[in-house]
Write a protein that holds these residues in place. Structure first.
Motif, PDB file in Angstrom:
ATOM      1  N   LEU A  54      -9.442   4.607  -5.488  1.00  0.00           N
ATOM      2  CA  LEU A  54      -8.572   4.160  -4.404  1.00  0.00           C
ATOM      3  C   LEU A  54      -9.391   4.093  -3.113  1.00  0.00           C
ATOM      4  O   LEU A  54     -10.112   5.038  -2.773  1.00  0.00           O
ATOM      5  N   TRP A  55      -9.273   2.966  -2.406  1.00  0.00           N
ATOM      6  CA  TRP A  55      -9.984   2.733  -1.153  1.00  0.00           C
ATOM      7  C   TRP A  55      -8.990   2.468  -0.031  1.00  0.00           C
ATOM      8  O   TRP A  55      -7.899   1.953  -0.270  1.00  0.00           O
ATOM      9  N   LEU A  56      -9.400   2.770   1.187  1.00  0.00           N
ATOM     10  CA  LEU A  56      -8.656   2.408   2.393  1.00  0.00           C
ATOM     11  C   LEU A  56      -9.576   1.541   3.230  1.00  0.00           C
ATOM     12  O   LEU A  56     -10.748   1.877   3.424  1.00  0.00           O
ATOM     13  N   TYR A  57      -9.053   0.407   3.694  1.00  0.00           N
ATOM     14  CA  TYR A  57      -9.836  -0.399   4.625  1.00  0.00           C
ATOM     15  C   TYR A  57      -9.267  -0.184   6.019  1.00  0.00           C
ATOM     16  O   TYR A  57      -8.101  -0.460   6.279  1.00  0.00           O
ATOM     17  N   LYS A  58     -10.096   0.362   6.905  1.00  0.00           N
ATOM     18  CA  LYS A  58      -9.722   0.620   8.308  1.00  0.00           C
ATOM     19  C   LYS A  58     -11.017   0.566   9.105  1.00  0.00           C
ATOM     20  O   LYS A  58     -11.740   1.547   9.193  1.00  0.00           O
ATOM     21  N   TYR A  78       2.318   5.716  -2.015  1.00  0.00           N
ATOM     22  CA  TYR A  78       1.778   4.627  -1.221  1.00  0.00           C
ATOM     23  C   TYR A  78       2.327   3.329  -1.801  1.00  0.00           C
ATOM     24  O   TYR A  78       2.119   3.025  -2.967  1.00  0.00           O
ATOM     25  N   ASN A  79       3.042   2.572  -0.959  1.00  0.00           N
ATOM     26  CA  ASN A  79       3.765   1.399  -1.440  1.00  0.00           C
ATOM     27  C   ASN A  79       2.991   0.099  -1.338  1.00  0.00           C
ATOM     28  O   ASN A  79       3.235  -0.817  -2.111  1.00  0.00           O
ATOM     29  N   GLN A  80       2.130  -0.033  -0.385  1.00  0.00           N
ATOM     30  CA  GLN A  80       1.407  -1.286  -0.187  1.00  0.00           C
ATOM     31  C   GLN A  80      -0.018  -1.138  -0.716  1.00  0.00           C
ATOM     32  O   GLN A  80      -0.916  -0.752   0.002  1.00  0.00           O
ATOM     33  N   ILE A  81      -0.190  -1.457  -1.983  1.00  0.00           N
ATOM     34  CA  ILE A  81      -1.484  -1.329  -2.638  1.00  0.00           C
ATOM     35  C   ILE A  81      -1.918  -2.703  -3.117  1.00  0.00           C
ATOM     36  O   ILE A  81      -1.154  -3.420  -3.762  1.00  0.00           O
ATOM     37  N   VAL A 115      -7.918  -6.809   5.034  1.00  0.00           N
ATOM     38  CA  VAL A 115      -6.952  -6.349   6.035  1.00  0.00           C
ATOM     39  C   VAL A 115      -6.742  -4.851   5.856  1.00  0.00           C
ATOM     40  O   VAL A 115      -6.990  -4.281   4.789  1.00  0.00           O
ATOM     41  N   TYR A 116      -6.258  -4.202   6.906  1.00  0.00           N
ATOM     42  CA  TYR A 116      -5.977  -2.777   6.866  1.00  0.00           C
ATOM     43  C   TYR A 116      -5.042  -2.474   5.694  1.00  0.00           C
ATOM     44  O   TYR A 116      -4.039  -3.150   5.493  1.00  0.00           O
ATOM     45  N   GLY A 117      -5.372  -1.483   4.896  1.00  0.00           N
ATOM     46  CA  GLY A 117      -4.504  -1.087   3.801  1.00  0.00           C
ATOM     47  C   GLY A 117      -5.257  -0.429   2.667  1.00  0.00           C
ATOM     48  O   GLY A 117      -6.469  -0.219   2.734  1.00  0.00           O
ATOM     49  N   TYR A 118      -4.515  -0.112   1.626  1.00  0.00           N
ATOM     50  CA  TYR A 118      -5.061   0.561   0.453  1.00  0.00           C
ATOM     51  C   TYR A 118      -5.373  -0.441  -0.639  1.00  0.00           C
ATOM     52  O   TYR A 118      -4.620  -1.392  -0.870  1.00  0.00           O
ATOM     53  N   TYR A 119      -6.468  -0.202  -1.345  1.00  0.00           N
ATOM     54  CA  TYR A 119      -6.936  -1.062  -2.421  1.00  0.00           C
ATOM     55  C   TYR A 119      -7.284  -0.174  -3.610  1.00  0.00           C
ATOM     56  O   TYR A 119      -7.989   0.818  -3.464  1.00  0.00           O
ATOM     57  N   PHE A 120      -6.779  -0.550  -4.790  1.00  0.00           N
ATOM     58  CA  PHE A 120      -7.072   0.191  -6.006  1.00  0.00           C
ATOM     59  C   PHE A 120      -7.894  -0.701  -6.915  1.00  0.00           C
ATOM     60  O   PHE A 120      -7.466  -1.803  -7.261  1.00  0.00           O
TER      61      PHE A 120
END
Length: 155
Positions: A81-85, A50-53, A69-74
């Motif tokens: 690791l979280w995903l915002y969607k 996963y490139n956009q963290i 915003v939509y994407g992955y957060y560490f």
């Protein structure tokens, strides 16, 4: 409220990109590649990068975001690791094990964890009060059997 996607036990590993090839694929590994700001997840017998963290120090930062915003957060503090969607989705569970392989110690440590610095050859713990690492063990050079015996000889 967050949805949890995966309740399987996870192991979090921090390493450098040059060492990633040395890690065999093992389901449940979340690998933080520090020098590239990427994360790899071993799941279903394969490794996905996963490139956009977005890196956050504390979970309170994630919770207090007013317009994520939509994407992955560490989150470094919790190693999750979280995903915002359309809401927060927890991708990884709380890791049972956090390892740092061939890297510098993280900027923020966690209480009740040992941190091994293989270059300097010492072991540290994180002190919450001072927000710093305290060395609790240090490698020393070997001494000979004769030197050990000399320590116990009566003078």
């Amino acid at each position: 409220m967050a949805n949890q996607v995966n309740k399987a036990p996870f192991k979090v590993i921090a390493t450098k990109s040059s060492r990633i090839k040395d890690l065999s694929i093992a389901n449940g590994q979340l690998i933080f590649i520090q020098d590239l700001s990427r994360i790899a997840l071993d799941f279903g017998g394969k490794r996905t990068f996963y490139n956009q963290i977005t890196e956050l120090d504390k979970d309170s930062e994630r919770i207090s975001m007013t317009d994520p915003v939509y994407g992955y957060y560490f989150v470094i503090d919790t190693a999750i690791l979280w995903l915002y969607k359309d809401g927060w989705i927890q991708v990884s569970g709380t890791p049972g094990e956090v390892m740092y392989i061939g890297t510098e110690l993280p900027e923020l440590g966690q209480a009740n964890k040992l941190y091994v610095n293989k270059q300097i050859k010492n072991i540290s713990v994180w002190d919450e009060e001072s927000h710093s690492y305290i060395i609790v063990a240090d490698c020393t050079d070997e001494i000979s059997d004769t030197e050990i015996e000399d320590l116990f000889k009566a003078e």
